[in-house]
Scaffold this motif. Structure first.
Motif, PDB file in Angstrom:
ATOM      1  N   SER A   1       5.512  -9.451   7.171  1.00  0.00           N
ATOM      2  CA  SER A   1       4.316  -9.027   7.936  1.00  0.00           C
ATOM      3  C   SER A   1       3.579 -10.209   8.380  1.00  0.00           C
ATOM      4  O   SER A   1       2.955 -10.087   9.338  1.00  0.00           O
TER       5      SER A   1
ATOM      6  N   HIS B   1      -0.828  -4.860  -0.732  1.00  0.00           N
ATOM      7  CA  HIS B   1      -0.233  -4.080   0.368  1.00  0.00           C
ATOM      8  C   HIS B   1      -0.756  -2.747   0.008  1.00  0.00           C
ATOM      9  O   HIS B   1      -1.164  -2.345  -1.093  1.00  0.00           O
TER      10      HIS B   1
ATOM     11  N   GLY C   1       3.419  -2.772  10.298  1.00  0.00           N
ATOM     12  CA  GLY C   1       4.634  -2.729  10.547  1.00  0.00           C
ATOM     13  C   GLY C   1       4.945  -1.157  10.314  1.00  0.00           C
ATOM     14  O   GLY C   1       4.048  -0.420   9.565  1.00  0.00           O
TER      15      GLY C   1
ATOM     16  N   ALA D   1       9.479  -5.339   4.839  1.00  0.00           N
ATOM     17  CA  ALA D   1       8.192  -5.269   5.865  1.00  0.00           C
ATOM     18  C   ALA D   1       7.053  -6.193   5.294  1.00  0.00           C
ATOM     19  O   ALA D   1       6.273  -6.677   5.958  1.00  0.00           O
TER      20      ALA D   1
ATOM     21  N   TYR E   1      10.760  -1.306   2.615  1.00  0.00           N
ATOM     22  CA  TYR E   1       9.315  -1.296   2.363  1.00  0.00           C
ATOM     23  C   TYR E   1       8.847  -2.910   2.009  1.00  0.00           C
ATOM     24  O   TYR E   1       7.931  -3.777   2.384  1.00  0.00           O
TER      25      TYR E   1
ATOM     26  N   GLY F   1       1.019   1.438   1.461  1.00  0.00           N
ATOM     27  CA  GLY F   1       1.874   2.203   2.224  1.00  0.00           C
ATOM     28  C   GLY F   1       1.331   3.394   2.422  1.00  0.00           C
ATOM     29  O   GLY F   1       0.689   4.144   1.560  1.00  0.00           O
TER      30      GLY F   1
ATOM     31  N   ARG G   1       9.459  -3.555  12.301  1.00  0.00           N
ATOM     32  CA  ARG G   1      10.155  -2.130  12.365  1.00  0.00           C
ATOM     33  C   ARG G   1      11.160  -2.564  11.416  1.00  0.00           C
ATOM     34  O   ARG G   1      12.320  -3.071  11.628  1.00  0.00           O
TER      35      ARG G   1
ATOM     36  N   VAL H   1       8.066   1.501   8.730  1.00  0.00           N
ATOM     37  CA  VAL H   1       9.208   1.486   7.836  1.00  0.00           C
ATOM     38  C   VAL H   1       9.830   2.995   8.198  1.00  0.00           C
ATOM     39  O   VAL H   1       9.227   3.814   7.968  1.00  0.00           O
TER      40      VAL H   1
ATOM     41  N   LEU I   1       1.172  -0.582   5.829  1.00  0.00           N
ATOM     42  CA  LEU I   1       2.560  -0.054   6.491  1.00  0.00           C
ATOM     43  C   LEU I   1       2.577   1.347   6.553  1.00  0.00           C
ATOM     44  O   LEU I   1       2.170   2.003   5.670  1.00  0.00           O
TER      45      LEU I   1
ATOM     46  N   VAL J   1      -1.630  -0.871  11.845  1.00  0.00           N
ATOM     47  CA  VAL J   1      -0.755  -1.207  10.778  1.00  0.00           C
ATOM     48  C   VAL J   1       0.064  -2.415  10.948  1.00  0.00           C
ATOM     49  O   VAL J   1       0.104  -2.740  12.184  1.00  0.00           O
TER      50      VAL J   1
ATOM     51  N   ALA K   1       1.084   0.916  15.268  1.00  0.00           N
ATOM     52  CA  ALA K   1       1.692  -0.722  15.097  1.00  0.00           C
ATOM     53  C   ALA K   1       1.251  -1.469  16.373  1.00  0.00           C
ATOM     54  O   ALA K   1       0.843  -2.531  16.448  1.00  0.00           O
TER      55      ALA K   1
END
Length: 348
Positions: A334, A34, A118, A330, A327, A36, A301, A120, A6, A116, A111
């Motif tokens: 996903s 995941h 999504g 998302a 977060y 970030g 988003r 954030v 993300l 990615v 995205a």
């Protein structure tokens, strides 16, 4: 998507965005499943981490495929707009506006390209992006242009601790317009379209047979025309049309009770008609937990539902609860990305 990556945009680099992004990434660093990556100026993120009092290393990465380093390391894809020259905390600055826009553009392209799962987004300052040359009213309109769609809407997600597993979604017939203009935009056609779009979004985001309530506009639902006729001429007929199409729609329901009914599990979603009608109950109930999801885009988003809080920027007082919730939402949403692309990819 398995193990989604993300992109977290910093928002305005002189607001609380860098701090709440740093806090969020530090909290989730080392978790499995995941990853970030912050998007923005690396020095702004470092300054946010210092303001938050975090003992972390800010690692600059060249792409989103870089594997996470584990606890104590947060990653940033440096957009390089500001370099070391980050403006003072809490000031409206065109340079900060340009940096915020660049981060959004970079994350959105990633995205769209599938790099990615999504995006954030951290909070931006509208005056700053306007000074930087943006003509958009905010994030939603900017993302619409970047993704090539003409219709996008806001869905608030309010997580209710009193009813386990129940999340109330709040939608909006109108968005960033004055109340006077919003009232003029409440038509049978517009409300009907918003009902259908809300039902579609509820299905995409995990409710196969959604129950949607449509708020009334006037006190007590208009009292059969005594307090206004929008319910009679526009909102009620739009609800009738939706029910005739097979949608589970209730309304118009007086706005002073419909959100309580939604929170206690009677409805999965509520369609509100103007900005504050939906924002006030959500933020009063759970300011730090309510998040925003933009529906209608061909990308995922999620976002905080608050502003840049210039008054506390750099003080270390910012609560990152909404950013963390955005977060985690998302990550949760996903798996819906392929459906999001299929459903909204032709919205041009």
């Amino acid at each position: 998507m398995n193990d989604p990556v993300l992109a977290l945009t910093l928002g305005d680099p002189v607001g609380i965005g860098p701090e709440i992004t740093a806090r969020t990434l530090a909290e989730v660093a080392g978790e499995d499943g995941h990853h970030g990556v912050a998007v923005g100026d690396a020095e702004a993120l470092r300054r946010g981490a210092r303001a938050a009092g975090l003992d972390v290393t800010v690692r600059e990465v060249s792409d989103f495929a870089t594997p996470p380093a584990g606890p104590g390391v947060i990653d940033v894809l440096d957009t390089g707009v500001l370099g070391a020259d980050v403006p003072a905390w809490g000031t409206v600055d065109a340079r900060a506006g340009r940096a915020a826009v660049a981060a959004i553009e970079t994350a959105t392209r990633a995205a769209l390209d599938g790099a990615v799962a999504g995006v954030v987004t951290g909070p931006i300052n509208k005056e700053a992006i306007w000074q930087a040359g943006s003509k958009h009213l905010g994030h939603t309109e900017m993302l619409g242009e970047l993704t090539g769609v003409t219709r996008q809407d806001t869905m608030f997600v309010v997580r209710n601790t009193e009813v386990p597993g129940h999340h109330l979604r709040i939608f909006f017939t109108t968005r960033h317009v004055s109340l006077r203009v919003a009232l003029d935009q409440i038509t049978r056609e517009r409300v009907g379209r918003s009902i259908r779009e809300a039902a579609t979004a509820l299905r995409i985001f995990g409710t196969p047979e959604p129950r949607l309530a449509v708020a009334a506009l006037n006190p007590h639902g208009g009292e059969n025309g005594a307090f206004g006729d929008e319910e009679i001429e526009h909102i009620g007929p739009a609800c009738d049309d939706a029910r005739a199409e097979g949608l589970d729609v209730s309304g118009p329901v007086p706005a002073d009770s419909v959100f309580h009914q939604g929170l206690t599990g009677r409805f999965d979603g509520v369609l509100s008609h103007f900005h504050d009608q939906g924002h006030i109950p959500a933020k009063t109930y759970d300011f730090n937990g309510t998040i925003s999801v933009t529906v209608g885009l061909p990308i995922l988003r999620t976002s905080v539902d608050h502003g840049t809080a210039f008054d506390i920027a750099g003080s270390g007082k910012a609560d990152h609860g909404t950013m963390l919730s955005a977060y985690r939402a998302a990550v949760e949403y996903s798996p819906s990305v392929p459906t999001i692309r299929t459903t909204y990819g032709g919205n041009a």
